[in-house]
Design an enzyme around this catalytic site. Structure first.
Site, PDB file in Angstrom:
ATOM      1  N   HIS A 212       0.830  -1.215   0.000  1.00 28.23           N
ATOM      2  CA  HIS A 212       0.000   0.000   0.000  1.00 28.23           C
ATOM      3  C   HIS A 212       0.861   1.261   0.000  1.00 28.23           C
ATOM      4  CE1 HIS A 212       0.988   0.872   4.198  1.00 28.23           C
ATOM      5  NE2 HIS A 212       0.871  -0.434   4.417  1.00 28.23           N
TER       6      HIS A 212
ATOM      7  N   GLU B 271      -2.211  -7.081   7.783  1.00 23.83           N
ATOM      8  CA  GLU B 271      -0.900  -6.954   8.408  1.00 23.83           C
ATOM      9  C   GLU B 271      -0.883  -7.635   9.768  1.00 23.83           C
ATOM     10  OE1 GLU B 271       2.137  -7.004   8.484  1.00 23.83           O
ATOM     11  OE2 GLU B 271       2.765  -5.020   7.801  1.00 23.83           O
TER      12      GLU B 271
END
Length: 423
Positions: A227, A303
């Site tokens: 990202h 994550e």
């Protein structure tokens, strides 16, 4: 009241692939003179390291009960699995659904007051490690470990090195053909995955090696996009799945737009899958809008949960939670302070997600928009690298890495941390 018999249980488990062909080993020792009272080992098919380690613990405690059914005992369990030791000691939460029943079974075998747990370095757990490897070797031969095959002098055995499987040189050819033949030879050297008898393949095995490379077909190709930046990224703060779920910063939105243009120019991406966290969804949506595709959310791409470290810098964590940080850096089984995820737990989650996506997108090129740890984990697993390699990779915001997964089960790392589209 009789004096409890003092015993030591050393246990270990291993998986050649994680998950992969797995086995455990356990030994019961007399605490007074280290005499071996019992050994146990078993090949358990395809499983993870953590499952194998728990199975080793259970086997060791069961052996104690069989040896001393009517005698009070005091057992000191020694293992090199930080995860099992900390969870069984009650200091770490048990989050993974596969671990909970195993931990419950281990806890039920002897009264809690009779068992203590101690972490030891791997080099001090050689007896149990040897038994686990003997069990895995037996499984590779289609057999089960027996006490008669145990040998205290037997060195830990490993699959032969790839170099020993291949001729010193091969016929000339282009790079793609050569790579295919190497993958074929690796497949021949890799231990077979255990399958139930009802699923056994009774057809003849095709010839593999330099002489005849199999038709591997079009691989499932994962284009791994980290990202774009958030406000926490430049400050290098821990930002996982248990934190504030920050959005992209202005810089991050620009990076996502650059990535979208680059993928539009290349024209290879056929599907887009994203982590559920906002910074990934925003990055994925920018690319999807440009390519005219939809974004599918995959929770397994999230994550790591960094527990109490969320939002802190590395220096702040060292100052506030120094011992926990040191342990975390030294062991993939160690979790961040406050019940976060260990790297071992993340690897299990990511590898299971990888396998699902490979099956779903066979032969297709898929953009996976995710985070630092999942991407590094996919790369590490593709290379067969040890857990400490996670600390030796650089992965920039909005960088691109690529791994291709072939039909023979062997991955190929094609690209790592490419940021050329951001220049």
């Amino acid at each position: 009241m009789s004096v409890p018999r003092k015993l030591v249980v050393e246990a270990d488990g291993g998986s050649r692939g994680n998950p992969g062909p797995a086995g455990y080993g356990a030994v019961v020792l007399d605490a007074a003179d280290d005499a071996t009272l019992a050994e146990a080992a078993e090949y358990i098919g395809v499983a993870t390291n953590n499952v194998a380690e728990y199975r080793g613990l259970i086997a060791g405690l069961k052996a104690v009960k069989e040896l001393f059914p009517d005698t009070p005992v005091q057992v000191r369990v020694r293992m090199d699995s930080k995860l099992v030791v900390e969870q069984m000691s009650g200091r770490w939460k048990i989050k993974h659904p596969d671990m909970k029943p195993l931990a419950a079974e281990a806890a039920s075998l002897l009264p809690a007051s009779c068992v203590t747990y101690e972490w030891i370095p791997r080099e001090q757990n050689k007896h149990a490690d040897r038994l686990a490897n003997e069990a895995m070797d037996a499984g590779r031969r289609g057999e089960q470990w027996t006490p008669e095959t145990s040998s205290a002098d037997l060195e830990t055995t490993r699959p032969p090195a790839l170099a020993e499987q291949l001729p010193p040189s091969g016929p000339p050819g282009d790079a793609a053909a050569g790579a295919a033949k190497v993958r074929a030879a690796m497949a021949a050297a890799r231990p077979a995955r255990a399958v139930p008898d009802t699923q056994a393949d009774t057809t003849a095995s095709p010839q593999v090696g330099w002489g005849s490379a199999p038709d591997l077909g079009t691989p499932a190709t994962f284009v791994l996009l980290r990202h774009g930046e958030t406000a926490l990224t430049p400050e290098k703060r821990f930002s996982g799945s248990g934190g504030s779920d920050p959005e992209l910063s202005e810089t991050g939105r620009h990076q996502a737009a650059c990535a979208a243009e680059a993928f539009a120019a290349r024209g290879a991406v056929q599907d887009i899958v994203s982590s559920p966290l906002r910074r990934c969804r925003q990055t994925a949506e920018a690319v999807a809008l440009r390519l005219g595709l939809e974004v599918r959310i995959e929770d397994g791409l999230r994550e790591t949960d960094f527990g109490a470290w969320e939002g802190l810098t590395f220096a702040e964590v060292r100052e506030r939670h120094g011992p926990d940080l040191t342990t975390w850096l030294a062991s993939p089984d160690a979790a961040p302070t406050g019940g976060g995820e260990s790297f071992a737990e993340v690897a299990e989650r990511v590898s299971a997600t990888r396998d699902r996506l490979i099956a779903r997108y066979a032969g297709r090129t898929v953009l996976l928009v995710t985070h630092v740890t999942p991407i590094k984990t996919l790369v590490r697993l593709a290379l067969g690298a040890p857990p400490e390699s996670l600390f030796r990779m650089e992965l920039s915001p909005a960088s691109v890495s690529t791994v291709a997964y072939y039909a023979d089960g062997n991955p190929s790392l094609r690209l790592l941390n490419d940021t050329s589209h951001l220049r």
